[in-house]
Design a protein around this motif. Sequence first.
Motif, PDB file in Angstrom:
ATOM      1  N   VAL A  70     -20.484  -0.808 -33.819  1.00 27.54           N
ATOM      2  CA  VAL A  70     -20.784  -0.051 -32.598  1.00 27.54           C
ATOM      3  C   VAL A  70     -19.906   1.193 -32.607  1.00 27.54           C
ATOM      4  N   LEU A  71     -20.532   2.375 -32.547  1.00 29.04           N
ATOM      5  CA  LEU A  71     -19.790   3.623 -32.605  1.00 29.04           C
ATOM      6  C   LEU A  71     -20.063   4.465 -31.368  1.00 29.04           C
ATOM      7  N   GLY A  72     -18.982   4.949 -30.735  1.00 26.43           N
ATOM      8  CA  GLY A  72     -19.080   5.791 -29.560  1.00 26.43           C
ATOM      9  C   GLY A  72     -19.104   7.265 -29.906  1.00 26.43           C
ATOM     10  N   HIS A  73     -18.969   8.092 -28.886  1.00 26.09           N
ATOM     11  CA  HIS A  73     -19.180   9.528 -29.007  1.00 26.09           C
ATOM     12  C   HIS A  73     -18.258  10.182 -30.033  1.00 26.09           C
ATOM     13  N   GLU A  74     -16.958  10.000 -29.902  1.00 29.21           N
ATOM     14  CA  GLU A  74     -16.021  10.679 -30.793  1.00 29.21           C
ATOM     15  C   GLU A  74     -16.108  10.145 -32.218  1.00 29.21           C
ATOM     16  N   GLU A  75     -16.321   8.842 -32.360  1.00 28.09           N
ATOM     17  CA  GLU A  75     -16.488   8.273 -33.703  1.00 28.09           C
ATOM     18  C   GLU A  75     -17.733   8.847 -34.380  1.00 28.09           C
ATOM     19  N   MET A  76     -18.787   9.045 -33.612  1.00 28.84           N
ATOM     20  CA  MET A  76     -20.010   9.620 -34.165  1.00 28.84           C
ATOM     21  C   MET A  76     -19.797  11.067 -34.587  1.00 28.84           C
TER      22      MET A  76
ATOM     23  N   SER B  38     -31.156  20.048 -18.751  1.00 34.41           N
ATOM     24  CA  SER B  38     -31.301  18.602 -18.859  1.00 34.41           C
ATOM     25  C   SER B  38     -30.264  18.051 -19.828  1.00 34.41           C
ATOM     26  N   SER B  39     -30.022  16.745 -19.720  1.00 39.33           N
ATOM     27  CA  SER B  39     -29.097  16.070 -20.624  1.00 39.33           C
ATOM     28  C   SER B  39     -29.855  15.031 -21.441  1.00 39.33           C
ATOM     29  N   HIS B  40     -29.315  14.712 -22.634  1.00 40.51           N
ATOM     30  CA  HIS B  40     -29.909  13.715 -23.518  1.00 40.51           C
ATOM     31  C   HIS B  40     -28.855  12.633 -23.788  1.00 40.51           C
ATOM     32  N   GLN B  41     -29.120  11.410 -23.321  1.00 35.28           N
ATOM     33  CA  GLN B  41     -28.189  10.314 -23.516  1.00 35.28           C
ATOM     34  C   GLN B  41     -28.961   9.077 -23.966  1.00 35.28           C
ATOM     35  N   GLY B  42     -28.316   8.250 -24.814  1.00 34.79           N
ATOM     36  CA  GLY B  42     -29.017   7.057 -25.258  1.00 34.79           C
ATOM     37  C   GLY B  42     -28.295   6.354 -26.381  1.00 34.79           C
ATOM     38  N   LEU B  43     -29.049   5.563 -27.121  1.00 34.88           N
ATOM     39  CA  LEU B  43     -28.481   4.814 -28.228  1.00 34.88           C
ATOM     40  C   LEU B  43     -29.491   4.699 -29.358  1.00 34.88           C
ATOM     41  N   VAL B  44     -28.965   4.486 -30.562  1.00 34.13           N
ATOM     42  CA  VAL B  44     -29.787   4.258 -31.747  1.00 34.13           C
ATOM     43  C   VAL B  44     -29.416   2.899 -32.326  1.00 34.13           C
ATOM     44  N   ALA B  45     -30.399   2.055 -32.526  1.00 32.59           N
ATOM     45  CA  ALA B  45     -30.196   0.747 -33.150  1.00 32.59           C
ATOM     46  C   ALA B  45     -30.676   0.812 -34.597  1.00 32.59           C
ATOM     47  N   ILE B  46     -29.819   0.430 -35.529  1.00 32.84           N
ATOM     48  CA  ILE B  46     -30.136   0.472 -36.951  1.00 32.84           C
ATOM     49  C   ILE B  46     -30.254  -0.953 -37.497  1.00 32.84           C
TER      50      ILE B  46
ATOM     51  N   ARG C 199     -31.969  -7.372 -40.433  1.00 30.83           N
ATOM     52  CA  ARG C 199     -30.729  -7.660 -39.692  1.00 30.83           C
ATOM     53  C   ARG C 199     -30.279  -6.439 -38.895  1.00 30.83           C
ATOM     54  N   PRO C 200     -29.880  -6.611 -37.628  1.00 32.86           N
ATOM     55  CA  PRO C 200     -29.290  -5.482 -36.897  1.00 32.86           C
ATOM     56  C   PRO C 200     -27.933  -5.122 -37.497  1.00 32.86           C
ATOM     57  N   LEU C 201     -27.728  -3.844 -37.763  1.00 34.24           N
ATOM     58  CA  LEU C 201     -26.519  -3.394 -38.448  1.00 34.24           C
ATOM     59  C   LEU C 201     -25.589  -2.582 -37.564  1.00 34.24           C
ATOM     60  N   ALA C 202     -26.155  -1.764 -36.660  1.00 34.17           N
ATOM     61  CA  ALA C 202     -25.299  -0.856 -35.910  1.00 34.17           C
ATOM     62  C   ALA C 202     -25.971  -0.399 -34.620  1.00 34.17           C
ATOM     63  N   ILE C 203     -25.128  -0.113 -33.644  1.00 31.07           N
ATOM     64  CA  ILE C 203     -25.538   0.559 -32.418  1.00 31.07           C
ATOM     65  C   ILE C 203     -24.736   1.856 -32.341  1.00 31.07           C
ATOM     66  N   LEU C 204     -25.433   2.981 -32.244  1.00 32.30           N
ATOM     67  CA  LEU C 204     -24.788   4.290 -32.319  1.00 32.30           C
ATOM     68  C   LEU C 204     -25.062   5.098 -31.051  1.00 32.30           C
ATOM     69  N   ASP C 205     -24.055   5.828 -30.587  1.00 33.20           N
ATOM     70  CA  ASP C 205     -24.233   6.747 -29.464  1.00 33.20           C
ATOM     71  C   ASP C 205     -25.226   7.823 -29.881  1.00 33.20           C
ATOM     72  N   ALA C 206     -26.312   7.943 -29.146  1.00 29.70           N
ATOM     73  CA  ALA C 206     -27.394   8.849 -29.547  1.00 29.70           C
ATOM     74  C   ALA C 206     -27.122  10.309 -29.223  1.00 29.70           C
ATOM     75  N   GLU C 207     -26.234  10.604 -28.273  1.00 25.67           N
ATOM     76  CA  GLU C 207     -26.061  12.003 -27.867  1.00 25.67           C
ATOM     77  C   GLU C 207     -25.547  12.879 -29.007  1.00 25.67           C
ATOM     78  N   PRO C 208     -24.402  12.554 -29.655  1.00 22.33           N
ATOM     79  CA  PRO C 208     -23.973  13.396 -30.774  1.00 22.33           C
ATOM     80  C   PRO C 208     -24.911  13.317 -31.966  1.00 22.33           C
ATOM     81  N   LEU C 209     -25.524  12.151 -32.189  1.00 17.71           N
ATOM     82  CA  LEU C 209     -26.458  12.014 -33.298  1.00 17.71           C
ATOM     83  C   LEU C 209     -27.678  12.912 -33.102  1.00 17.71           C
ATOM     84  N   THR C 210     -28.221  12.919 -31.875  1.00 13.23           N
ATOM     85  CA  THR C 210     -29.397  13.751 -31.594  1.00 13.23           C
ATOM     86  C   THR C 210     -29.082  15.226 -31.791  1.00 13.23           C
TER      87      THR C 210
END
Length: 301
Positions: free
Chosen positions: A3-9, A79-87, A94-105
């Motif tokens: 699980v990775l948050g904003h700064e880690e992403m 507008s703002s874009h917030q969410g998550l990405v499941a990998i 197998r579920p591998l990761a949950i990622l903060d979608a804002e920096p990824l997007t």
Amino acid sequence: MTVLGHEEMRAALADGEALTAMVAKALIAVAAGRSSVPARIAAFAEHGLLGAMPGYVPGVGLGAKLIAVFDDPSRPGRSSHQGLVAIFDEHDGRPLAILDAEPLTAARTAASATVALRALARPDARRVLVVGNGAQARAQLELLAGDERWEVAVAGRDQDRAAALAEQYGVAVAPSIEAGARAAEAVLCCTGAQQPVVRAAWLAPGTHVGSVGGSQGPELDAETIAAASLFAEWPGVATSAPPAGAYELQGVDPERVTLIGAVLDGSHPGRRDEREITAYKSTGHASLDLAAAAVVRASLD
């Protein structure tokens, strides 16, 4: 499961060349029909929407993004874009990761626009205007400001914020969007606008235009769309209703739209002459999220 948050992403996505290379790989796979990416669906709330974007690109990844695009009460018209990405593991699910979608997007969208800029701008193009003041403009400036090919300027609907961005990234600030567009050889629109922010009358022959915003309305005017050779990430950009398809391309003959991946793999010439206006319209695509997630996972190995 990671699980990775904003700064880690942000740290994991810092390698811009790795990101643009993986995004190009995904775009080529989409154009070649090697991906499985259904059109985005969305649930509409009073002040925004929640979009769902599943996808699979062989050798890149399997996953899905949930992204909320909501009005920003502190900045009307934005507008703002917030969410998550499941990998998931593409071989056994197998579920591998949950990622903060804002920096990824923001990062994958900027990479997509940069890939299109490199492929479609005139070979002698140098002057690039970035239009926007928010997270997407920041992501675009992070990719371009350190590239010696480009002379970058920034402009926005809030020129005070544009000046602050210009100072932060060491680029020029244009007097206005119009003045900056008239002086540019490429214009990259990165806004949450609901009405066009760039007009065809401002664009010199041979200009490349990128538009990655406009989730809630058109970012480019109809005259620009009519005058330009059109490029996009995926086939449904003109045939699907928003938010899957582009507001600007509703009613446009799909035959006018070339997939940018076909330019990247050499099967389409892209720009044909130095006076041609090219327009890359991005609506966001799950293949790009998977590409960015692949870069994140590689950075952790």
